[in-house]
Design a protein around this motif. Structure first.
Motif, PDB file in Angstrom:
ATOM      1  N   PRO A 120      -5.025  -5.128   0.058  1.00 23.51           N
ATOM      2  CA  PRO A 120      -5.626  -4.381   1.165  1.00 23.51           C
ATOM      3  C   PRO A 120      -6.758  -5.092   1.883  1.00 23.51           C
ATOM      4  O   PRO A 120      -6.854  -5.033   3.106  1.00 23.51           O
ATOM      5  N   GLU A 121      -7.620  -5.798   1.147  1.00 22.21           N
ATOM      6  CA  GLU A 121      -8.753  -6.444   1.807  1.00 22.21           C
ATOM      7  C   GLU A 121      -8.305  -7.577   2.734  1.00 22.21           C
ATOM      8  O   GLU A 121      -9.040  -7.962   3.640  1.00 22.21           O
ATOM      9  N   GLN A 122      -7.106  -8.086   2.545  1.00 21.95           N
ATOM     10  CA  GLN A 122      -6.578  -9.156   3.391  1.00 21.95           C
ATOM     11  C   GLN A 122      -5.488  -8.661   4.345  1.00 21.95           C
ATOM     12  O   GLN A 122      -5.252  -9.267   5.377  1.00 21.95           O
ATOM     13  N   MET A 123      -4.815  -7.565   3.987  1.00 21.88           N
ATOM     14  CA  MET A 123      -3.657  -7.099   4.751  1.00 21.88           C
ATOM     15  C   MET A 123      -3.893  -5.762   5.448  1.00 21.88           C
ATOM     16  O   MET A 123      -2.975  -5.228   6.048  1.00 21.88           O
ATOM     17  N   ASN A 124      -5.089  -5.233   5.326  1.00 16.48           N
ATOM     18  CA  ASN A 124      -5.431  -3.941   5.919  1.00 16.48           C
ATOM     19  C   ASN A 124      -4.453  -2.851   5.504  1.00 16.48           C
ATOM     20  O   ASN A 124      -4.183  -2.690   4.341  1.00 16.48           O
ATOM     21  N   ASP A 125      -3.869  -2.141   6.466  1.00 11.55           N
ATOM     22  CA  ASP A 125      -3.025  -0.988   6.113  1.00 11.55           C
ATOM     23  C   ASP A 125      -1.631  -1.371   5.611  1.00 11.55           C
ATOM     24  O   ASP A 125      -0.912  -0.551   5.077  1.00 11.55           O
ATOM     25  N   GLY A 126      -1.230  -2.617   5.779  1.00  9.73           N
ATOM     26  CA  GLY A 126       0.033  -3.089   5.233  1.00  9.73           C
ATOM     27  C   GLY A 126       1.281  -2.648   5.987  1.00  9.73           C
ATOM     28  O   GLY A 126       2.393  -2.829   5.492  1.00  9.73           O
ATOM     29  N   LYS A 127       1.117  -2.112   7.191  1.00 11.11           N
ATOM     30  CA  LYS A 127       2.300  -1.648   7.940  1.00 11.11           C
ATOM     31  C   LYS A 127       3.294  -2.786   8.185  1.00 11.11           C
ATOM     32  O   LYS A 127       4.498  -2.604   8.020  1.00 11.11           O
ATOM     33  N   LYS A 128       2.809  -3.953   8.564  1.00  8.90           N
ATOM     34  CA  LYS A 128       3.688  -5.098   8.818  1.00  8.90           C
ATOM     35  C   LYS A 128       4.365  -5.548   7.524  1.00  8.90           C
ATOM     36  O   LYS A 128       5.535  -5.907   7.512  1.00  8.90           O
ATOM     37  N   LEU A 129       3.625  -5.490   6.436  1.00 11.27           N
ATOM     38  CA  LEU A 129       4.188  -5.860   5.138  1.00 11.27           C
ATOM     39  C   LEU A 129       5.360  -4.946   4.787  1.00 11.27           C
ATOM     40  O   LEU A 129       6.412  -5.413   4.359  1.00 11.27           O
ATOM     41  N   VAL A 130       5.195  -3.658   4.995  1.00  8.29           N
ATOM     42  CA  VAL A 130       6.271  -2.702   4.711  1.00  8.29           C
ATOM     43  C   VAL A 130       7.489  -3.005   5.580  1.00  8.29           C
ATOM     44  O   VAL A 130       8.625  -2.982   5.096  1.00  8.29           O
TER      45      VAL A 130
END
Length: 187
Positions: A131-141
């Protein structure tokens, strides 16, 4: 070179293709902020052929895959070459942050999902959510869903790091993954 037989009491094989990483998480064992003497880029990296020759010497068991890790394995230039050239009887796991966007489409187009899929109680490709590097992770999902839809056995895992911001984002990510049918677990 002679074969390497994995002893019966071994439970894990990991290949650190590179120590380079495109993230710098505060809790990482290889954090450049915590360990000033550690330089992720100073290590000499083997060629893809050297890795394939070495890994193909291994005689393993079905329950012990070779886990590709690092740093970030997608940063390693011959990653796909290795996946496509190690002997088929070696099962494969991948630990990745999947934040290296250039490699995802090539991976989908050039790697057979059946080569990575193995039958285990957890995904063969485990993506770390930071989270501290990817924020909300929407793109990751979105990226994980792309690989899942292409037939890869993939899930997202996160380190339960105790800060209010981290915990809130991890909680949101659990729901985001559930809504997309993605396995999400905490470490």
């Amino acid at each position: 070179m002679k074969k390497i037989k994995i002893p019966k009491d071994y439970k894990y094989i990991c290949a650190f293709l590179t120590m380079r990483c495109n993230l710098n998480c505060s809790f990482c064992l290889n954090s450049i902020d915590k360990n000033k003497d550690f330089n992720r880029t100073k290590f000499k990296e083997l060629s893809g052929k050297e890795w394939v020759d070495a890994l193909n010497r291994i005689k393993s068991r079905k329950d012990i895959p070779i886990t590709f890790s690092g740093g970030e394995p997608f940063l390693y230039k011959d990653f796909i070459y290795i996946l496509n050239n190690i002997k088929p009887e070696l099962n494969i796991n991948i630990l990745t942050n999947l934040s290296y966007k250039k490699g995802i489409e090539r991976f989908v187009n050039e790697v057979d999902p059946n080569r990575i899929n193995r039958y285990a109680p957890y995904a063969s490709i485990r993506v770390s959510y930071h989270p501290e590097q990817m924020n909300d992770g929407k793109k990751l999902v979105e990226d994980v869903k792309r690989l899942k839809d292409a037939g890869f056995d993939i899930g997202i895992w996160s380190v339960l790091y105790p800060s209010p911001k981290q915990l809130s984002l991890i909680n949101q990510m659990q729901f985001r993954c559930r809504d997309k049918g993605i396995d999400f677990r905490l470490k």
